[in-house]
Design a protein around this motif. Structure first.
Motif, mmCIF file in Angstrom:
data_model
loop_
_atom_site.group_PDB
_atom_site.id
_atom_site.type_symbol
_atom_site.label_atom_id
_atom_site.label_comp_id
_atom_site.label_asym_id
_atom_site.label_seq_id
_atom_site.Cartn_x
_atom_site.Cartn_y
_atom_site.Cartn_z
ATOM 1 N N GLN A 1 -66.378 6.288 -23.088
ATOM 2 C CA GLN A 1 -65.075 6.715 -23.618
ATOM 3 C C GLN A 1 -65.214 8.063 -24.328
ATOM 4 O O GLN A 1 -64.378 8.957 -24.135
ATOM 5 C CB GLN A 1 -64.568 5.644 -24.585
ATOM 6 C CG GLN A 1 -63.162 5.879 -25.065
ATOM 7 C CD GLN A 1 -62.627 4.685 -25.846
ATOM 8 O OE1 GLN A 1 -63.154 3.577 -25.783
ATOM 9 N NE2 GLN A 1 -61.571 4.921 -26.594
ATOM 10 N N SER B 1 -64.292 -1.611 -24.460
ATOM 11 C CA SER B 1 -65.503 -0.778 -24.534
ATOM 12 C C SER B 1 -66.729 -1.618 -24.872
ATOM 13 O O SER B 1 -67.809 -1.406 -24.310
ATOM 14 C CB SER B 1 -65.331 0.341 -25.564
ATOM 15 O OG SER B 1 -64.344 1.257 -25.126
ATOM 16 N N ASP C 1 -64.935 4.503 -18.692
ATOM 17 C CA ASP C 1 -64.186 4.037 -19.863
ATOM 18 C C ASP C 1 -63.162 5.099 -20.257
ATOM 19 O O ASP C 1 -63.520 6.141 -20.800
ATOM 20 C CB ASP C 1 -65.162 3.732 -21.008
ATOM 21 C CG ASP C 1 -64.551 2.829 -22.079
ATOM 22 O OD1 ASP C 1 -63.342 2.523 -21.990
ATOM 23 O OD2 ASP C 1 -65.293 2.427 -23.000
ATOM 24 N N GLU C 2 -61.911 4.834 -19.962
ATOM 25 C CA GLU C 2 -60.803 5.768 -20.198
ATOM 26 C C GLU C 2 -61.104 7.156 -19.639
ATOM 27 O O GLU C 2 -61.071 8.155 -20.377
ATOM 28 C CB GLU C 2 -60.463 5.830 -21.689
ATOM 29 C CG GLU C 2 -60.080 4.442 -22.213
ATOM 30 C CD GLU C 2 -59.323 4.484 -23.528
ATOM 31 O OE1 GLU C 2 -58.719 5.526 -23.833
ATOM 32 O OE2 GLU C 2 -59.310 3.454 -24.228
HETATM 33 MG MG LIG Z 1 -62.443 1.505 -25.842
#
Ligand SMILES: [Mg+2]
Ligand SMILES: Nc1ncnc2c1ncn2[C@@H]1O[C@H](COP(=O)(O)OP(=O)(O)O)[C@@H](O)[C@H]1O
Length: 242
Positions: A83, A43, A157-158
């Motif tokens: 995220q 991240s 991000d994810e």
């Molecule tokens: Mg992360």
């Protein structure tokens, strides 16, 4: 030109070296998956690449623009779905998209929001406050928001964290369409997701890049029987699994 050319980028938070002299190039087009255990620095790297945080040292060029020196130019090139999804909970899906289009200074924010609603099949939820949407719909909205400005480079991000298998597969279909038109950088903990979507994969550990290649190459490189075993061998270095 490469989509991303990272040159010994470093981010330090006090005593924590979150990203440690990382160098990597990502060619234009397709999907690059960034893997690594929690705390590996994924991240933080994405935040530096999209201008959310400044490198402590080093630099990265995004389609030739420097994140350290040309933040505004970089901002115009990238979209990001963080995220922690950044949807405004009390605004409807449509209002979230209009707000994002306005933030990018698009002349006809309403029309752009409508186009994105159609492209992401968000019509059935467009009038609902974002907080009332399921996790899958919120993620889809977050990705749609990242695409409002028609970015050349998209960071996810994810994006499928915590989604059920149906919602995940739906998002994969959207992501596959996006990677035809833009360069996508995605982080995930789901190895089958990386294996299925990624053209190339980078594995991070302790802020460094420990391996880069196509999923099949990483399996071969590590002498493992599967992609999951390859990941454990590469990312779990120093961890006692016995
Ligand atoms: Mg992360
Ligand atoms: N804003 C911050 N302040 C202090 N430490 C941070 C901050 N963001 C991340 N870190 C630390 O940097 C390291 C890398 O974190 P992160 O980039 O979130 O990893 P990942 O996304 O791979 O889980 C971790 O040790 C984390 O605690």
């Amino acid at each position: 030109m490469n989509a991303i050319d990272i040159q010994s980028i470093t981010k330090r938070y006090g005593d924590t070296l979150a990203v440690d002299r990382l160098t990597l190039t990502v060619p234009e087009g397709g999907l690059f998956a960034l893997l690594g255990v929690n705390g590996a620095g994924k991240s933080t790297l994405i935040h530096m690449l999209c201008g959310l945080t400044k490198p402590t040292s080093g630099d990265a060029l995004l389609l030739g623009k420097s994140v350290a020196r040309e933040a505004a130019a970089v901002h115009a090139l990238v979209g990001v779905s963080p995220q922690e999804t950044a949807v405004a909970p009390n605004l409807t899906a449509l209002e979230n998209l209009e707000l994002m289009a306005g933030a990018y200074g698009l002349r006809d924010a309403k029309r752009r929001a409508d186009e994105i609603i159609a492209a992401f099949r968000l019509g059935e939820v467009e009038k609902k406050p974002a907080r009332t949407l399921s996790g899958g719909w919120q993620r889809r909205l977050s990705i749609a928001m990242a695409l409002v400005s028609d970015p050349k480079i998209l960071f996810l991000d994810e994006p499928t964290l915590g989604l059920d298998v149906i919602a995940r597969r739906e998002l994969w279909a959207h992501i596959r369409r996006v990677k035809e038109k833009a360069t996508v950088i995605l982080t995930t903990h789901y190895l089958e997701e990386a294996e299925s979507l990624a053209d190339r994969v980078g594995v991070m550990a302790h802020g460094r890049l420990v391996a880069v290649g196509a999923p099949a190459e990483l399996i071969e490189m590590s002498g493992a029987a599967s992609f999951e075993d390859a990941f454990i061998a590469l990312a779990g270095e120093g961890v006692d699994l016995s």
